[in-house]
Motif scaffolding. Structure first.
Motif, PDB file in Angstrom:
ATOM      1  N   ASN A 191      57.075  46.738  86.292  1.00  0.00           N
ATOM      2  CA  ASN A 191      56.846  48.179  86.336  1.00  0.00           C
ATOM      3  C   ASN A 191      55.350  48.486  86.275  1.00  0.00           C
ATOM      4  O   ASN A 191      54.672  48.132  85.311  1.00  0.00           O
ATOM      5  N   VAL A 192      54.887  49.159  87.301  1.00  0.00           N
ATOM      6  CA  VAL A 192      53.473  49.537  87.347  1.00  0.00           C
ATOM      7  C   VAL A 192      53.379  51.054  87.233  1.00  0.00           C
ATOM      8  O   VAL A 192      54.001  51.785  88.004  1.00  0.00           O
ATOM      9  N   LEU A 193      52.624  51.511  86.269  1.00  0.00           N
ATOM     10  CA  LEU A 193      52.394  52.953  86.117  1.00  0.00           C
ATOM     11  C   LEU A 193      51.072  53.302  86.793  1.00  0.00           C
ATOM     12  O   LEU A 193      50.039  52.692  86.507  1.00  0.00           O
ATOM     13  N   TYR A 194      51.103  54.279  87.692  1.00  0.00           N
ATOM     14  CA  TYR A 194      49.872  54.728  88.352  1.00  0.00           C
ATOM     15  C   TYR A 194      49.583  56.158  87.897  1.00  0.00           C
ATOM     16  O   TYR A 194      50.378  57.073  88.144  1.00  0.00           O
ATOM     17  N   ILE A 195      48.483  56.336  87.249  1.00  0.00           N
ATOM     18  CA  ILE A 195      48.066  57.666  86.772  1.00  0.00           C
ATOM     19  C   ILE A 195      47.019  58.180  87.751  1.00  0.00           C
ATOM     20  O   ILE A 195      45.882  57.696  87.787  1.00  0.00           O
ATOM     21  N   GLU A 196      47.401  59.156  88.544  1.00  0.00           N
ATOM     22  CA  GLU A 196      46.564  59.577  89.690  1.00  0.00           C
ATOM     23  C   GLU A 196      46.984  60.970  90.144  1.00  0.00           C
ATOM     24  O   GLU A 196      48.178  61.233  90.322  1.00  0.00           O
ATOM     25  N   ASP A 197      46.012  61.839  90.351  1.00  0.00           N
ATOM     26  CA  ASP A 197      46.355  63.195  90.789  1.00  0.00           C
ATOM     27  C   ASP A 197      46.289  63.369  92.308  1.00  0.00           C
ATOM     28  O   ASP A 197      46.736  64.387  92.825  1.00  0.00           O
ATOM     29  N   ASN A 198      45.719  62.390  92.987  1.00  0.00           N
ATOM     30  CA  ASN A 198      45.593  62.518  94.442  1.00  0.00           C
ATOM     31  C   ASN A 198      46.850  61.974  95.129  1.00  0.00           C
ATOM     32  O   ASN A 198      47.138  60.774  95.057  1.00  0.00           O
ATOM     33  N   ASN A 215      48.685  63.332  85.798  1.00  0.00           N
ATOM     34  CA  ASN A 215      47.515  63.648  84.975  1.00  0.00           C
ATOM     35  C   ASN A 215      47.470  62.711  83.767  1.00  0.00           C
ATOM     36  O   ASN A 215      48.403  61.918  83.547  1.00  0.00           O
ATOM     37  N   GLY A 216      46.412  62.820  82.999  1.00  0.00           N
ATOM     38  CA  GLY A 216      46.194  61.868  81.916  1.00  0.00           C
ATOM     39  C   GLY A 216      47.230  61.965  80.812  1.00  0.00           C
ATOM     40  O   GLY A 216      47.736  60.947  80.326  1.00  0.00           O
ATOM     41  N   LEU A 217      47.560  63.183  80.411  1.00  0.00           N
ATOM     42  CA  LEU A 217      48.507  63.347  79.297  1.00  0.00           C
ATOM     43  C   LEU A 217      49.899  62.846  79.675  1.00  0.00           C
ATOM     44  O   LEU A 217      50.559  62.179  78.878  1.00  0.00           O
ATOM     45  N   ASP A 218      50.310  63.170  80.901  1.00  0.00           N
ATOM     46  CA  ASP A 218      51.605  62.647  81.378  1.00  0.00           C
ATOM     47  C   ASP A 218      51.585  61.129  81.433  1.00  0.00           C
ATOM     48  O   ASP A 218      52.587  60.462  81.153  1.00  0.00           O
ATOM     49  N   GLY A 219      50.438  60.604  81.803  1.00  0.00           N
ATOM     50  CA  GLY A 219      50.298  59.156  81.896  1.00  0.00           C
ATOM     51  C   GLY A 219      50.490  58.491  80.545  1.00  0.00           C
ATOM     52  O   GLY A 219      51.218  57.496  80.416  1.00  0.00           O
ATOM     53  N   VAL A 220      49.843  59.040  79.539  1.00  0.00           N
ATOM     54  CA  VAL A 220      49.958  58.477  78.183  1.00  0.00           C
ATOM     55  C   VAL A 220      51.417  58.564  77.725  1.00  0.00           C
ATOM     56  O   VAL A 220      51.986  57.601  77.187  1.00  0.00           O
ATOM     57  N   LYS A 221      52.021  59.729  77.990  1.00  0.00           N
ATOM     58  CA  LYS A 221      53.413  59.937  77.571  1.00  0.00           C
ATOM     59  C   LYS A 221      54.343  58.940  78.261  1.00  0.00           C
ATOM     60  O   LYS A 221      55.195  58.314  77.626  1.00  0.00           O
ATOM     61  N   THR A 222      54.168  58.778  79.568  1.00  0.00           N
ATOM     62  CA  THR A 222      55.014  57.834  80.312  1.00  0.00           C
ATOM     63  C   THR A 222      54.832  56.412  79.790  1.00  0.00           C
ATOM     64  O   THR A 222      55.803  55.675  79.605  1.00  0.00           O
ATOM     65  N   ALA A 223      53.585  56.055  79.537  1.00  0.00           N
ATOM     66  CA  ALA A 223      53.314  54.697  79.037  1.00  0.00           C
ATOM     67  C   ALA A 223      53.987  54.477  77.680  1.00  0.00           C
ATOM     68  O   ALA A 223      54.440  53.371  77.375  1.00  0.00           O
ATOM     69  N   GLU A 224      54.051  55.539  76.880  1.00  0.00           N
ATOM     70  CA  GLU A 224      54.627  55.397  75.535  1.00  0.00           C
ATOM     71  C   GLU A 224      56.157  55.400  75.541  1.00  0.00           C
ATOM     72  O   GLU A 224      56.784  54.872  74.628  1.00  0.00           O
ATOM     73  N   THR A 225      56.725  55.998  76.579  1.00  0.00           N
ATOM     74  CA  THR A 225      58.190  56.108  76.582  1.00  0.00           C
ATOM     75  C   THR A 225      58.884  55.120  77.517  1.00  0.00           C
ATOM     76  O   THR A 225      60.070  54.861  77.373  1.00  0.00           O
ATOM     77  N   GLU A 226      58.178  54.611  78.471  1.00  0.00           N
ATOM     78  CA  GLU A 226      58.796  53.691  79.447  1.00  0.00           C
ATOM     79  C   GLU A 226      58.295  52.266  79.224  1.00  0.00           C
ATOM     80  O   GLU A 226      57.264  52.061  78.589  1.00  0.00           O
ATOM     81  N   ASP A 227      59.020  51.332  79.793  1.00  0.00           N
ATOM     82  CA  ASP A 227      58.539  49.948  79.806  1.00  0.00           C
ATOM     83  C   ASP A 227      57.521  49.800  80.933  1.00  0.00           C
ATOM     84  O   ASP A 227      57.864  49.978  82.104  1.00  0.00           O
ATOM     85  N   VAL A 228      56.321  49.499  80.571  1.00  0.00           N
ATOM     86  CA  VAL A 228      55.242  49.426  81.561  1.00  0.00           C
ATOM     87  C   VAL A 228      54.576  48.050  81.462  1.00  0.00           C
ATOM     88  O   VAL A 228      54.204  47.619  80.371  1.00  0.00           O
ATOM     89  N   ASP A 229      54.425  47.388  82.615  1.00  0.00           N
ATOM     90  CA  ASP A 229      53.827  46.047  82.613  1.00  0.00           C
ATOM     91  C   ASP A 229      52.369  46.040  83.048  1.00  0.00           C
ATOM     92  O   ASP A 229      51.645  45.079  82.815  1.00  0.00           O
ATOM     93  N   LEU A 230      51.978  47.113  83.704  1.00  0.00           N
ATOM     94  CA  LEU A 230      50.584  47.222  84.146  1.00  0.00           C
ATOM     95  C   LEU A 230      50.295  48.689  84.439  1.00  0.00           C
ATOM     96  O   LEU A 230      51.180  49.417  84.885  1.00  0.00           O
ATOM     97  N   ILE A 231      49.053  49.100  84.177  1.00  0.00           N
ATOM     98  CA  ILE A 231      48.688  50.497  84.444  1.00  0.00           C
ATOM     99  C   ILE A 231      47.502  50.548  85.405  1.00  0.00           C
ATOM    100  O   ILE A 231      46.497  49.870  85.203  1.00  0.00           O
ATOM    101  N   LEU A 232      47.661  51.341  86.454  1.00  0.00           N
ATOM    102  CA  LEU A 232      46.537  51.668  87.342  1.00  0.00           C
ATOM    103  C   LEU A 232      46.058  53.044  86.926  1.00  0.00           C
ATOM    104  O   LEU A 232      46.849  53.991  86.865  1.00  0.00           O
TER     105      LEU A 232
END
Lengths: 125, 402
Positions: free
Chosen positions: A4-11, A34-51
């Motif tokens: 699972n890759v989380l991408y935090i990006e507004d574009n 956005n950044g806040l959603d990104g932090v929230k997603t990372a804290e609630t989901e299983d994430v193996d890498l973050i872009l």
């Protein structure tokens, strides 16, 4: 290990490009605009890498990285974070690494490089 | 007569067929403006019909043509001769370094002196090709981020082409580069940062205003002008290639371009054998992303943090074509080597005092690298070795006065 890759990006263009690139390699992309959603997603989901894009509409990528590294969720202290930014401005790379990112990439995102960077942390499924 | 007013070789037509992505292989028409591949964001390269060219283009006839880069027009990307912007670029001297041969125990040491190009550096070749293509495609405004010499070259070629030039330079760019750009009518924006900072700003401006971004490898044509250095080398050595090429690497256009030229010449059947040179990428110790990646066996460079060196052309924290640069070094069984500013300055002085060549620091870096390679026994006395001086030392007098 998951993929699972989380991408935090507004574009949206970058999001589409990265989604297409990673999904063709079998990764699952989680998205945050956005950044806040990104932090929230990372804290609630299983994430193996973050872009992590640095220029975000609410909190910037440096702050996101700092929040992730100081999160109560232990896994976020070591999850690989790849910083990505269009403005390779003076000190950006250094700031990103100091904020807790593992690697720095500048836009435009070369897909072959993206694959290589992601696979270095999370082997292709 | 081939004056600067006449067309450069009006009878010669290009064998260009299309553009191809160096990453994913997608093909693009050359009749439209392209930057880099929108799908995988890798550099685009120009492809020619070499099978046809092999039948119709005679290398010896090219050797008899009037000097200059455009005598290779069939293998360059401009279709209509009237669009070729010619200021006398190309056909730089290949000098034998007799004194260094004696001093270092070498038998075949050469230096390709690019300082005799218009605007005093090898950048003229790439910008001649890129600005010519920009003109051909109907572009009105061109923009470039540069560590120095590319700005001066673009300003000159844009002026001659009647295009408006915008140039983003780090504020500590050599004064000569700033002045020559302004003199040619370019708008110069000095940036508090490195070339990567300038590239970020220029890219944003290009996207916002629709100007043609001539950043290294973010358009397909500069590398075509640079590749002619490879053709000239082969021609100079009787259609054989040297054993070792020692080349300073910032953006890497020259290294990638020459490697492309060698492949093209092989396909054209112009070379007497298939032996390719070992390519040595030289960088400054204060900014050596290619060296670090090469030592790790990586296929991409990490962004170099806190880049610093007096060789402003080598202050490139990460080239957009890093993958191609590394690929070519690996393929050539070459190497990458870092040299200190002290070694560069010492080599610069020795080149001037022993051979009468006042090289740019980037060019002097190749001599400094050679000394290390001799020490490591990486080069052999009999080998044919070519150093590249990419520009004139006269454009870097700022740091001399400090």
């Amino acid at each position: 290990m998951g993929h699972n890759v989380l991408y935090i990006e507004d574009n949206p263009d970058n999001m589409t490009l990265v989604q297409r690139a990673l999904e063709t390699r079998g990764y699952k992309l989680l998205k945050a605009k956005n950044g806040l959603d990104g932090v929230k997603t990372a804290e609630t989901e299983d994430v193996d890498l973050i872009l992590l894009d640095i220029n975000l509409p609410d909190i910037d990528g440096y702050e996101v990285a700092q929040r992730l590294r100081s999160s109560q969720k232990i896994a976020l202290k070591t999850v690989p974070i790849i910083a990505v930014t269009a403005n390779a401005l003076k000190g950006d790379a250094e700031k990103a690494l100091n904020a807790g990112c593992d690697v720095y990439m500048s836009k435009p995102i070369n897909i072959r490089e993206l694959w290589a960077r992601v696979e270095a942390f999370v082997p292709m499924p | 007569m081939n004056t600067t007013k006449s067309l450069a070789h009006p009878d010669l037509l290009s064998y260009m067929t299309h553009l191809e992505c160096s990453g994913c292989g997608r093909e693009y028409t050359y009749n439209e403006i392209h930057t880099f591949c929108p799908f995988c964001q890798s550099p685009l390269l120009t492809i020619y019909n070499l099978k046809k060219a092999r039948q119709h283009v005679d290398r010896d006839a090219i050797s008899r043509r009037t000097r200059g880069m455009w005598r290779w027009a069939e293998l360059l990307p401009v279709q209509h001769p009237e669009n070729r912007i010619f200021l006398g670029e190309g056909d730089t001297p290949l000098l034998r370094l007799f004194h260094f041969e004696k001093l270092l125990g070498l038998k075949n040491l050469f230096l390709k002196d690019e300082s005799s190009n218009p605007t005093g550096s090898f950048k003229a070749r790439g910008l001649s090709a890129a600005v010519s293509r920009a003109k051909e495609l109907g572009v009105q405004k061109v923009i470039i981020p540069t560590a120095g010499n590319a700005g001066g070259a673009m300003a000159a070629y844009a002026a001659r082409a009647g295009l408006k030039a915008y140039i983003f330079m780090p504020k500590d760019t050599p004064f000569a580069n700033v002045e020559e750009s302004r003199m040619a009518g370019a708008e110069v924006i000095l940036v508090d940062g490195l070339i990567s900072d300038a590239a970020g700003m220029a890219g944003e401006k290009a996207r916002a205003e629709g100007w043609f971004d001539v950043s290294t490898f973010k358009e397909p044509y500069r590398v075509e002008g640079k590749k002619v250095m490879g053709y000239e080398l082969a021609e100079s050595f009787g259609w054989e290639l040297p054993d070792v090429i020692i080349y300073p690497t910032g953006g890497g256009t020259g290294l990638v371009g020459m490697w492309k030229a060698f492949a093209e010449m092989e396909e054209l059947g112009w070379l007497r054998n298939t032996k390719r040179p070992r390519m040595v990428s030289v960088q400054a110790e204060g900014c050596a992303p290619v060296v670090r990646a090469f030592e790790k066996g990586a296929s991409f460079c990490d962004f170099w943090i806190n880049a610093h060196t007096i060789a402003s052309g080598l202050r490139v924290p990460k080239s957009f074509a890093d993958h191609l640069i590394l690929q070519d070094i690996y393929e050539s069984k070459g190497t990458a080597i870092g040299v200190s500013d002290e070694m560069i300055l010492d080599a610069q002085k020795r080149l001037a005092q022993l051979e009468g060549i006042f090289a740019a620091p980037e060019g002097a870096a190749t001599l400094a690298a050679l000394l290390q390679l001799i020490e490591k026994k990486w080069v052999q006395p009999e080998e044919r070795i070519v150093l590249f001086n990419t520009g004139s030392g006269l454009k870097y007098l700022d740091y001399k006065s400090h």
